[in-house]
Design an enzyme around this catalytic site. Structure first.
Site, PDB file in Angstrom:
ATOM      1  N   SER A 178       0.828  -1.202   0.000  1.00 49.57           N
ATOM      2  CA  SER A 178       0.000   0.000   0.000  1.00 49.57           C
ATOM      3  C   SER A 178       0.868   1.260   0.000  1.00 49.57           C
ATOM      4  CB  SER A 178      -0.966  -0.036   1.187  1.00 49.57           C
ATOM      5  OG  SER A 178      -1.975   0.932   1.055  1.00 49.57           O
ATOM      6  N   MET A 179       0.761   2.118   1.025  1.00 51.38           N
ATOM      7  CA  MET A 179       1.631   3.288   1.094  1.00 51.38           C
ATOM      8  C   MET A 179       3.090   2.865   1.132  1.00 51.38           C
ATOM      9  SD  MET A 179       1.844   6.346   3.939  1.00 51.38           S
ATOM     10  CE  MET A 179       2.826   5.431   5.127  1.00 51.38           C
TER      11      MET A 179
ATOM     12  N   ASP B 134      -9.907  -4.854  -4.699  1.00 48.74           N
ATOM     13  CA  ASP B 134      -9.243  -4.022  -3.698  1.00 48.74           C
ATOM     14  C   ASP B 134     -10.146  -2.827  -3.442  1.00 48.74           C
ATOM     15  OD1 ASP B 134      -7.631  -2.195  -2.303  1.00 48.74           O
ATOM     16  OD2 ASP B 134      -5.808  -2.842  -3.321  1.00 48.74           O
TER      17      ASP B 134
ATOM     18  N   HIS C 227      -7.441  -5.786  -0.149  1.00 50.62           N
ATOM     19  CA  HIS C 227      -6.291  -4.881  -0.107  1.00 50.62           C
ATOM     20  C   HIS C 227      -5.135  -5.405   0.744  1.00 50.62           C
ATOM     21  CE1 HIS C 227      -3.990  -1.232  -0.330  1.00 50.62           C
ATOM     22  NE2 HIS C 227      -3.997  -1.109   0.987  1.00 50.62           N
TER      23      HIS C 227
END
Length: 213
Positions: free
Chosen positions: A53-54, A156, A186
């Site tokens: 993710s980030m 997601d 996700h």
């Protein structure tokens, strides 16, 4: 278990409270990863950067910044975030001064009974800091020439499908692998495809860190 050194740094503002996360931003997270890279590189022959993710966006930033660093052997990303189709993010520069947080986006996991242990509020100043950094990362993606393993959930609910083509089309590396995760949302590293992620990553590590013949 396979003999690799692994470091999973706790990024500033993480693992405490969402209020703490609202006091830091992209530059501090990026610096924390740079420090971890230096620590690993000091005792390892090669380093592979990996993030979810980030974290995926951050390791792409790190890979671009270290494009000429022979110590970096590859990059693994799982559902990275570098863009979004959500229109409300355009209001973040104003909203972050009006309200401190929105409801969190934790536990986007298909597997029943699994808890991500994330914050249940999304701090808006931190979120804006991340999104403000995205264009710079996208612009520098062509600097990445090391092998890339991109693992992407077909469903997601957090990161939409706008990031994948940006990364796969813009990086310079001819060695790029896209793996579809058909049974996870996700947070795929805690979901039904977790073992597949481990297996694909191990194969990638073995290949990109193998001594040159």
């Amino acid at each position: 278990a396979r003999g690799y050194a692994v470091e999973v740094p706790r990024l500033p503002g993480h693992g405490t409270s969402w209020q703490d996360l609202n006091t830091v931003g992209w530059s501090q997270w990026r610096d924390a990863l740079d420090e971890t890279l230096e620590e690993l590189a000091a005792r390892c022959d090669a380093v592979v950067l990996a993030g979810l993710s980030m974290g995926g966006a951050l390791v792409l930033r790190l890979a671009a910044d270290h494009a000429d660093d022979p110590r970096v052997a590859g990059v693994v990303v799982v559902n990275p975030a570098l863009a979004t189709k959500r229109l409300d993010v355009r209001l973040l520069p104003v909203l972050k001064h009006v309200v401190p947080s929105f409801p969190g986006i934790v536990n986007d996991i298909k597997r029943p009974g699994t808890d991500e242990h994330g914050y249940h509020r999304t701090p808006l100043k931190a979120a804006h800091s991340m999104m403000r950094a995205w264009p710079g990362v996208v612009a520098d993606l062509p600097r990445i020439s090391v092998p890339l393993l991109y693992l992407r959930s077909t469903v997601d609910h957090v990161v939409d499908d706008s990031t994948e083509p940006l990364v796969m089309d813009r990086i310079s590396s001819p060695d790029r692998t896209l793996v579809r995760l058909e049974d996870s949302y996700h947070v795929a590293t805690l979901d039904n495809d977790a073992q597949r992620i481990v297996e694909e990553t191990l194969r990638f590590l073995e290949r990109v860190t193998a001594p040159a013949r």
